[in-house]
Design a protein around this motif. Sequence first.
Motif, short mmCIF file in Angstrom:
data_model
loop_
_atom_site.label_atom_id
_atom_site.label_comp_id
_atom_site.label_asym_id
_atom_site.label_seq_id
_atom_site.Cartn_x
_atom_site.Cartn_y
_atom_site.Cartn_z
N ILE A 32 -21.07 34.15 2.63
CA ILE A 32 -21.66 32.70 2.42
C ILE A 32 -23.23 33.06 2.09
CG2 ILE A 32 -22.32 30.68 4.43
CD1 ILE A 32 -19.20 31.28 4.38
N ALA A 33 -23.99 34.03 3.34
CA ALA A 33 -25.24 34.19 3.26
C ALA A 33 -26.09 35.06 2.04
CB ALA A 33 -25.59 35.35 4.49
N ALA A 34 -24.87 35.64 1.27
CA ALA A 34 -25.81 35.83 -0.43
C ALA A 34 -26.01 34.87 -1.18
CB ALA A 34 -24.81 37.01 -0.30
N HIS A 35 -25.28 34.21 -0.88
CA HIS A 35 -24.25 33.42 -1.90
C HIS A 35 -26.09 32.10 -1.86
CE1 HIS A 35 -23.01 29.79 -3.88
NE2 HIS A 35 -22.25 30.64 -4.74
N ALA A 36 -25.41 31.52 -0.64
CA ALA A 36 -26.97 30.52 -0.16
C ALA A 36 -28.09 31.46 -0.27
CB ALA A 36 -26.53 29.79 0.97
N GLY A 37 -28.34 32.96 -0.50
CA GLY A 37 -29.45 33.51 -0.66
C GLY A 37 -30.64 33.37 1.40
N VAL A 38 -29.51 33.58 2.43
CA VAL A 38 -30.57 33.03 3.67
C VAL A 38 -30.17 34.94 3.90
CG1 VAL A 38 -30.67 31.26 3.42
CG2 VAL A 38 -28.66 31.73 4.28
N SER A 39 -30.51 35.09 4.87
CA SER A 39 -29.73 36.01 6.12
C SER A 39 -28.31 35.94 6.57
CB SER A 39 -31.12 36.84 7.37
OG SER A 39 -30.86 35.62 7.88
N LYS A 40 -27.98 36.71 7.40
CA LYS A 40 -26.47 36.29 8.08
C LYS A 40 -26.91 35.74 9.29
CE LYS A 40 -22.38 39.22 9.60
NZ LYS A 40 -21.46 39.77 9.74
N ARG A 41 -28.00 35.97 9.38
CA ARG A 41 -28.33 35.53 10.96
C ARG A 41 -29.00 34.42 10.86
NH1 ARG A 41 -33.30 38.39 14.52
NH2 ARG A 41 -33.13 36.83 16.64
N THR A 42 -29.59 33.65 9.96
CA THR A 42 -29.84 32.27 9.78
C THR A 42 -28.34 31.23 9.72
OG1 THR A 42 -32.09 33.34 8.41
CG2 THR A 42 -30.62 31.00 7.80
N VAL A 43 -27.12 32.17 8.90
CA VAL A 43 -25.84 31.44 8.88
C VAL A 43 -25.36 30.56 10.36
CG1 VAL A 43 -23.64 31.57 8.51
CG2 VAL A 43 -25.67 32.20 6.42
N TYR A 44 -26.17 32.12 11.45
CA TYR A 44 -25.12 31.86 12.85
C TYR A 44 -26.22 31.53 13.36
CZ TYR A 44 -21.12 34.80 12.26
OH TYR A 44 -19.72 35.98 11.38
N ASN A 45 -27.09 31.26 13.33
CA ASN A 45 -28.45 30.66 13.90
C ASN A 45 -27.61 29.23 13.00
OD1 ASN A 45 -29.92 32.09 15.26
ND2 ASN A 45 -31.34 32.70 13.72
N HIS A 46 -27.23 28.70 12.67
CA HIS A 46 -27.00 27.38 12.11
C HIS A 46 -25.78 26.91 12.62
CE1 HIS A 46 -30.27 25.85 10.13
NE2 HIS A 46 -30.53 26.93 9.26
N PHE A 47 -24.88 27.98 12.41
CA PHE A 47 -23.22 28.35 12.59
C PHE A 47 -22.54 28.76 13.35
CE2 PHE A 47 -24.06 25.59 8.42
CZ PHE A 47 -24.07 24.64 8.96
N ALA A 48 -22.43 28.92 14.04
CA ALA A 48 -21.71 29.88 15.50
C ALA A 48 -20.09 30.41 14.46
CB ALA A 48 -21.25 29.41 16.79
N THR A 49 -19.75 29.49 13.97
CA THR A 49 -18.67 29.53 13.66
C THR A 49 -18.33 29.36 11.98
OG1 THR A 49 -16.93 28.20 14.51
CG2 THR A 49 -17.47 30.40 15.78
N LYS A 50 -17.02 29.92 11.36
CA LYS A 50 -16.79 29.61 10.10
C LYS A 50 -15.39 28.21 10.84
CE LYS A 50 -14.15 32.94 8.02
NZ LYS A 50 -13.84 33.18 7.48
N THR A 51 -15.24 27.71 11.43
CA THR A 51 -14.83 26.69 11.85
C THR A 51 -16.10 25.80 11.69
OG1 THR A 51 -12.84 27.88 12.90
CG2 THR A 51 -13.50 25.15 13.90
N GLU A 52 -17.43 26.02 12.42
CA GLU A 52 -17.68 25.08 12.42
C GLU A 52 -18.96 25.11 11.50
OE1 GLU A 52 -21.73 26.11 15.51
OE2 GLU A 52 -20.09 26.39 17.03
N LEU A 53 -19.35 25.54 10.45
CA LEU A 53 -19.83 25.35 9.40
C LEU A 53 -18.89 24.31 8.59
CD1 LEU A 53 -21.58 26.21 6.74
CD2 LEU A 53 -20.53 28.62 6.90
N PHE A 54 -17.12 24.66 8.48
CA PHE A 54 -16.14 24.13 7.55
C PHE A 54 -16.05 22.93 8.42
CE2 PHE A 54 -11.70 22.58 6.66
CZ PHE A 54 -11.80 23.03 5.00
N ALA A 55 -15.94 22.75 9.61
CA ALA A 55 -16.93 20.91 9.95
C ALA A 55 -17.25 20.47 9.48
CB ALA A 55 -16.29 20.95 11.66
N ALA A 56 -18.76 21.07 9.18
CA ALA A 56 -19.86 20.58 8.59
C ALA A 56 -20.19 19.88 7.17
CB ALA A 56 -20.97 21.67 8.63
#
Length: 198
Positions: A32-56
């Motif tokens: 997801i991070a690679a596809h979005a062009g952001v760091s993995k840390r940035t992904v986790y800063n916004h969404f702690a888990t994939k469940t949170e991301l899926f809900a969003a």
Amino acid sequence: MTLSEKKRLQIIASAEALFASSGLEATSMDQIAAHAGVSKRTVYNHFATKTELFAAILEAMFSKVDQGPLITYDAARPVDQQLTDIARQEVAMLASPAFLQVARVAFLQLLKDAALAQAINKPSMGCLRYLEPFLKEAVADKALDITDSELAAKQFVFQLKSLIFYPLLYSLSDDMSQHEYFIEETVKLFMARYRPLA
């Protein structure tokens, strides 16, 4: 829009594309991070888990669904005509590509993940946003005889779902020619049960 908000939207869009093509379990936060062009840390800063991301993602998809306007009871019109209007509006939402897309994306995952079901436990959608108060006003006007308005509202909507939404969801039927007939029969059944005795 801030840079952080833009990155959040990039992450959601990328995750939606990857989940749709590969599924939730097969998609990693690294992908997801690679596809979005952001760091993995940035992904986790916004969404702690994939469940949170899926809900969003589901929330973003729900926001695109046209639920139609709120309909209020009109004592000057026959209640069965008003219920027919409500049913038509509900069917327009249930049969819309946007609503079916949300349902198809969410359904299997919700069965597997109770935490996700709680995370997206939405307030009522469609006519369930206003149908119970509508019915109570109709009862007060003696146009209907209902003792449990919450149950009656669900009966009305679930009848439409069983006849129209679930066949579309499971690709059992894509024939929309009978939708008006189903609407009319649903209203007749509802009125037969809840019409006041003379």
